[in-house]
Design a protein around this motif. Sequence first.
Motif, PDB file in Angstrom:
ATOM      1  N   LYS A  93       5.093  -6.259  16.780  1.00  0.00           N
ATOM      2  CA  LYS A  93       3.789  -6.015  16.166  1.00  0.00           C
ATOM      3  C   LYS A  93       2.987  -4.999  16.981  1.00  0.00           C
ATOM      4  O   LYS A  93       2.419  -4.052  16.433  1.00  0.00           O
ATOM      5  N   MET A  94       2.967  -5.175  18.317  1.00  0.00           N
ATOM      6  CA  MET A  94       2.233  -4.240  19.176  1.00  0.00           C
ATOM      7  C   MET A  94       2.855  -2.851  19.124  1.00  0.00           C
ATOM      8  O   MET A  94       2.143  -1.847  19.119  1.00  0.00           O
ATOM      9  N   TYR A  95       4.181  -2.792  19.064  1.00  0.00           N
ATOM     10  CA  TYR A  95       4.869  -1.502  19.018  1.00  0.00           C
ATOM     11  C   TYR A  95       4.475  -0.716  17.775  1.00  0.00           C
ATOM     12  O   TYR A  95       4.176   0.474  17.850  1.00  0.00           O
ATOM     13  N   HIS A  96       4.456  -1.371  16.640  1.00  0.00           N
ATOM     14  CA  HIS A  96       4.103  -0.691  15.402  1.00  0.00           C
ATOM     15  C   HIS A  96       2.621  -0.300  15.358  1.00  0.00           C
ATOM     16  O   HIS A  96       2.260   0.692  14.723  1.00  0.00           O
ATOM     17  N   GLN A  97       1.786  -1.057  16.049  1.00  0.00           N
ATOM     18  CA  GLN A  97       0.370  -0.694  16.132  1.00  0.00           C
ATOM     19  C   GLN A  97       0.153   0.488  17.070  1.00  0.00           C
ATOM     20  O   GLN A  97      -0.753   1.288  16.864  1.00  0.00           O
ATOM     21  N   LYS A  99       1.968   3.099  17.416  1.00  0.00           N
ATOM     22  CA  LYS A  99       2.267   4.364  16.751  1.00  0.00           C
ATOM     23  C   LYS A  99       1.028   4.957  16.094  1.00  0.00           C
ATOM     24  O   LYS A  99       0.919   6.165  15.943  1.00  0.00           O
ATOM     25  N   LYS A 100       0.093   4.100  15.735  1.00  0.00           N
ATOM     26  CA  LYS A 100      -1.104   4.560  15.029  1.00  0.00           C
ATOM     27  C   LYS A 100      -2.186   5.081  15.973  1.00  0.00           C
ATOM     28  O   LYS A 100      -3.119   5.721  15.537  1.00  0.00           O
ATOM     29  N   CYS A 101      -2.061   4.785  17.262  1.00  0.00           N
ATOM     30  CA  CYS A 101      -3.102   5.161  18.226  1.00  0.00           C
ATOM     31  C   CYS A 101      -2.990   6.631  18.616  1.00  0.00           C
ATOM     32  O   CYS A 101      -1.903   7.138  18.857  1.00  0.00           O
TER      33      CYS A 101
END
Length: 135
Positions: A93-97, A99-101
């Motif tokens: 979950k943190m990994y996919h979030q 990518k958006k940063c």
Amino acid sequence: ARYQNELAGVDTELLAERFYYQALSVAPQIVNSIAPLLLSFLIHQTFNQLGTLAGSKYYNVEATYCYLRCIQSEVSFEGAYGNLKRLYDKAAKMYHQLKKCETRKLSPSKKRGKDIKRLLVSFMYLQSLLQPKSR
């Protein structure tokens, strides 16, 4: 000490962690005085408790290490598999979030912090992908 912290609100996490590491340090010295199976049980329980105490420090890397050590002991603790899966789910979950940063507009010190987070979270996500899906 861990349960005292959870129930009484007393800050004893460091004390509990110290006790568990002390238990690990004396474990090899007592191998001749108790049954090896009992020693393995004590070691895996100790690593499971250390994983719980580590919580989410360092983006769960420390806890993951402890749970993996628990699972790899001669007598593994079934609860460690669930604990590890939960950490791997959080990592995904943190990994996919991440990518958006966007980090281009940050100061160098804040960018460094984000880069460290990205490294640790990516490492955890890679670990999760490399684990067998048997459990």
